[in-house]
Design a protein around this motif. Sequence first.
Motif, short mmCIF file in Angstrom:
data_model
loop_
_atom_site.label_atom_id
_atom_site.label_comp_id
_atom_site.label_asym_id
_atom_site.label_seq_id
_atom_site.Cartn_x
_atom_site.Cartn_y
_atom_site.Cartn_z
N ARG A 123 -8.86 -9.74 54.58
CA ARG A 123 -9.76 -9.40 53.36
C ARG A 123 -9.76 -10.57 52.40
NH1 ARG A 123 -8.45 -5.96 48.30
NH2 ARG A 123 -10.21 -4.72 48.07
N ARG A 129 -13.00 -11.01 50.27
CA ARG A 129 -13.23 -10.75 48.96
C ARG A 129 -12.75 -9.51 48.58
NH1 ARG A 129 -17.54 -13.66 51.10
NH2 ARG A 129 -17.91 -11.93 52.65
N SER A 130 -12.72 -8.96 47.11
CA SER A 130 -12.56 -7.87 46.86
C SER A 130 -13.27 -6.64 47.21
CB SER A 130 -11.91 -7.73 45.62
OG SER A 130 -13.03 -8.24 44.66
N THR A 131 -14.40 -7.03 47.51
CA THR A 131 -15.35 -5.81 48.01
C THR A 131 -15.26 -5.72 49.42
OG1 THR A 131 -17.02 -7.59 48.22
CG2 THR A 131 -17.21 -6.32 46.11
N ASP A 132 -14.33 -6.63 50.11
CA ASP A 132 -14.15 -6.15 51.55
C ASP A 132 -13.27 -5.05 51.65
OD1 ASP A 132 -15.60 -8.31 52.19
OD2 ASP A 132 -13.70 -9.67 52.67
N PRO A 133 -13.63 -3.87 52.61
CA PRO A 133 -12.70 -2.99 52.92
C PRO A 133 -11.39 -3.32 53.24
CG PRO A 133 -14.63 -2.61 54.16
CD PRO A 133 -14.80 -3.86 53.65
N GLY A 134 -10.33 -2.93 52.69
CA GLY A 134 -8.89 -3.45 52.91
C GLY A 134 -7.96 -2.68 53.85
N ARG A 187 -9.32 3.10 46.90
CA ARG A 187 -10.28 1.93 46.21
C ARG A 187 -10.14 0.81 47.36
NH1 ARG A 187 -10.16 0.43 41.07
NH2 ARG A 187 -8.04 1.16 40.24
N TYR A 188 -8.84 0.47 47.57
CA TYR A 188 -8.55 -0.72 48.59
C TYR A 188 -9.45 -0.63 49.79
CZ TYR A 188 -5.85 -4.55 49.86
OH TYR A 188 -5.45 -6.02 50.13
N LYS A 189 -9.35 0.65 50.51
CA LYS A 189 -9.82 0.96 51.80
C LYS A 189 -11.35 0.70 51.48
CE LYS A 189 -7.04 4.40 53.03
NZ LYS A 189 -6.49 5.61 53.62
N GLY A 200 -13.06 -1.23 49.53
CA GLY A 200 -13.33 -2.40 48.92
C GLY A 200 -13.90 -2.48 47.48
N LYS A 201 -13.23 -1.54 46.62
CA LYS A 201 -13.45 -1.19 45.15
C LYS A 201 -12.12 -1.57 44.33
CE LYS A 201 -17.05 2.05 46.01
NZ LYS A 201 -17.38 3.21 46.24
#
Length: 351
Positions: A231, A233-238, A265-267, A269-270
């Motif tokens: 991951r 960027r924080s907008t990438d799904p994690g 939210r992590y999954k 990308g939020k």
Amino acid sequence: MKNKYSILTGITPSGSGEIHIGNYFGAVVPFLELQKKADKVYFFIADLHALTTIQNKEQLQKNVENQVLSYLAAGLDPKKVVFYRQSDIGLHPELQCILNNVTPLGLIKRCHAYKDKLQKGFDEEKVNMGLFNYPILMAADILMYEADYVPVGDDQRQHIEIARDIAGYFNQAFGQTFKLPDIYNVKATARLIGTDGKRKMSKSLNNYISVFESEAKIKEQIMSCFTDPNRIRSTDPGKVEGNPIFIYHDLINENKEEVEDLKQRYKAGKVGDVEVKEKLLKALLKRFNGERARYQELQADPKEIVEILRDGAKKAREQAEKKMIEVREKIGITNKYSFCWQRDQRWRRRY
Ligand code: ATP
Ligand code: MG
């Protein structure tokens, strides 16, 4: 398993004595459960054993202090538990000295700790006798208190078996004296992963999150934690599964809704890593708030610790003295000319 039973357990202050969340859930929590279940618990700091590896005054003092403070702050109840330092009971080495004589060399040579050392290439000629004799002192630590069970993980089973063997040799030579302790099987708890995301959390690997260190230090430890390496960027799904930061959330964060929300939210990308980590820090400080306050309190008042350890040593010594009177008499150290015979008679009358 008996209904009513006594337990004996010790910890060796060979490490720094600090507690990380792996130690807490892997060792402290099971101990606190045992403390509730057992009728009698002996718990000692095996400071004489630590000398096999720690030969530095300040370091040993620090390790012992950390261990005492950590366990008391975590909830060891000195009213329920006989909590003492091994070195405060000089009878342990006396018993070891006696047990040396019924212990065959071959038995000790077969010990894992010693064999491992040699296998790692350590020169046999340089192995110190403290390390070599470790299982005999350990047998003395155990047999003195007539405990029903000694809780150990798989790596320590052999030492308990050796204590039983030594007790058997003594009983054979001098008549029934020592009770053979049973192993209390500690369920192997899953090893908590370290902040490097690769190896088990451990002090020596410096991949841990502390329970009692300063907030700033814990923050640093959490912030440097490995998360999802894919991951960017924080907008990438994690990925949540196997992600150490979420493993810690599941373990520590009592606000399950918050954890679920963070995961979703992590999954998607939020949410950024920083927010997830900051929430973990908050959850940890909340979860251990009472323990951390107690730690500070104890640290600020060494007198309270002295009292606790003095009281523990007094109770331990009562049992140890009683056992040693029996041992001295069985082996023939005591006779009508001995000065200690009269003292022992007084002890006998007391118990
Ligand atoms: P060191 O790196 O010095 O070996 P450590 O962090 O591995 O230190 P120990 O002092 O070896 O900690 O272990 C103390 C207790 O904590 C043991 O009972 C051990 O089983 C338990 N423990 C240690 N690390 C973990 C872990 N990562 N997860 C669960 N339990 C652990
Ligand atoms: Mg370890």
